[in-house]
Scaffold this motif. Sequence first.
Motif, PDB file in Angstrom:
ATOM      1  N   ALA A 188       0.846   4.089  -2.867  1.00  0.00           N
ATOM      2  CA  ALA A 188       0.595   5.482  -2.517  1.00  0.00           C
ATOM      3  C   ALA A 188       1.690   6.375  -3.109  1.00  0.00           C
ATOM      4  O   ALA A 188       1.402   7.455  -3.651  1.00  0.00           O
ATOM      5  CB  ALA A 188       0.542   5.643  -0.997  1.00  0.00           C
TER       6      ALA A 188
ATOM      7  N   THR B 220      -5.766   2.928  -2.500  1.00  0.00           N
ATOM      8  CA  THR B 220      -4.477   2.229  -2.591  1.00  0.00           C
ATOM      9  C   THR B 220      -4.427   1.049  -1.618  1.00  0.00           C
ATOM     10  O   THR B 220      -3.793   0.036  -1.903  1.00  0.00           O
ATOM     11  CB  THR B 220      -3.305   3.189  -2.308  1.00  0.00           C
ATOM     12  N   THR B 221      -5.103   1.175  -0.495  1.00  0.00           N
ATOM     13  CA  THR B 221      -5.155   0.064   0.457  1.00  0.00           C
ATOM     14  C   THR B 221      -5.891  -1.125  -0.146  1.00  0.00           C
ATOM     15  O   THR B 221      -5.461  -2.281  -0.011  1.00  0.00           O
ATOM     16  CB  THR B 221      -5.838   0.516   1.760  1.00  0.00           C
TER      17      THR B 221
ATOM     18  N   ALA C 293       0.825  -1.206   0.000  1.00  0.00           N
ATOM     19  CA  ALA C 293       0.000   0.000   0.000  1.00  0.00           C
ATOM     20  C   ALA C 293       0.860   1.258   0.000  1.00  0.00           C
ATOM     21  O   ALA C 293       0.551   2.236  -0.703  1.00  0.00           O
ATOM     22  CB  ALA C 293      -0.934  -0.008   1.212  1.00  0.00           C
ATOM     23  N   GLU C 294       1.944   1.260   0.750  1.00  0.00           N
ATOM     24  CA  GLU C 294       2.857   2.406   0.769  1.00  0.00           C
ATOM     25  C   GLU C 294       3.467   2.624  -0.611  1.00  0.00           C
ATOM     26  O   GLU C 294       3.594   3.760  -1.076  1.00  0.00           O
ATOM     27  CB  GLU C 294       3.966   2.181   1.804  1.00  0.00           C
TER      28      GLU C 294
ATOM     29  N   CYS D  22       0.466   9.168   2.040  1.00  0.00           N
ATOM     30  CA  CYS D  22       0.222   7.900   2.733  1.00  0.00           C
ATOM     31  C   CYS D  22      -0.921   7.185   2.024  1.00  0.00           C
ATOM     32  O   CYS D  22      -1.677   7.799   1.266  1.00  0.00           O
ATOM     33  CB  CYS D  22      -0.099   8.120   4.210  1.00  0.00           C
ATOM     34  N   PRO D  23      -1.077   5.902   2.244  1.00  0.00           N
ATOM     35  CA  PRO D  23      -2.133   5.151   1.557  1.00  0.00           C
ATOM     36  C   PRO D  23      -3.525   5.668   1.904  1.00  0.00           C
ATOM     37  O   PRO D  23      -3.827   5.941   3.066  1.00  0.00           O
ATOM     38  CB  PRO D  23      -1.937   3.723   2.062  1.00  0.00           C
ATOM     39  N   ASP D  24      -4.354   5.824   0.881  1.00  0.00           N
ATOM     40  CA  ASP D  24      -5.761   6.113   1.116  1.00  0.00           C
ATOM     41  C   ASP D  24      -6.542   4.812   0.973  1.00  0.00           C
ATOM     42  O   ASP D  24      -5.947   3.724   0.841  1.00  0.00           O
ATOM     43  CB  ASP D  24      -6.266   7.194   0.159  1.00  0.00           C
TER      44      ASP D  24
ATOM     45  N   ALA E 218      -3.731  -2.673  -2.896  1.00  0.00           N
ATOM     46  CA  ALA E 218      -2.656  -3.482  -2.304  1.00  0.00           C
ATOM     47  C   ALA E 218      -3.190  -4.841  -1.864  1.00  0.00           C
ATOM     48  O   ALA E 218      -2.535  -5.874  -2.056  1.00  0.00           O
ATOM     49  CB  ALA E 218      -2.040  -2.745  -1.118  1.00  0.00           C
TER      50      ALA E 218
END
Length: 208
Positions: A146, A158-159, A142-143, A153-155, A162
């Motif tokens: 992002a 993106t989470t 996720a990082e 940072c991941p929103d 991932a």
Amino acid sequence: MSHEQKRTGRPPLTERRKAETRLEVARAAVRLFLANGVAGTSADEIAEAAGISSRTLWRYFPTKDRCVLPLLTGGIELTAQCLRSWRGDQGVAELLEVMRQRADGFVSDRTSLLNLVRLTRIEPGLRAVWLEAHREAEPVFAEALAQRAGLPCPDLATTVHAAMINAALRAAVEHHAFNTDPADGEQAGRLEAAVSQALQVAARGFSS
């Protein structure tokens, strides 16, 4: 920081040796677990097979089951590196090509990895380690995504992406391991094809 570290960005020699030792322990553990099962294998036997003392083994790993973890973390870190270099203007085809190019260094451990995954069907402790490795990988992915999207940072998006990539990779490796006979040997490209297909399926749910 040493001149070598500044020039190459590689970890210090001591750390590389430790990583190599951990990986050799993982290989030895899988060989012994295949032959005797986890319950039938002692930590002393794993240490002896890896050429280290039992005390050293326990410094590296808290349990027998976790001795296999280095075989899993290498592939996860490879994926994270590829995601970090995956530009926003590139599609899944470019990501797959980068993964194919960088996977060459892990070919030697492919058989051990697939044998380990096969063992997860009958060894609950190894299954737990396999799933935990993927759980820990998800925020790393996720990082990276992002960063690709230019976010600090991941929103949520993106989470989720991932998680999709993580699930696709796990499903592909499991499907390949569970549906191939280790006695037949590993045919070149089959695992990569499974990973490619799984990521393409996942990609249909999000844009490049």
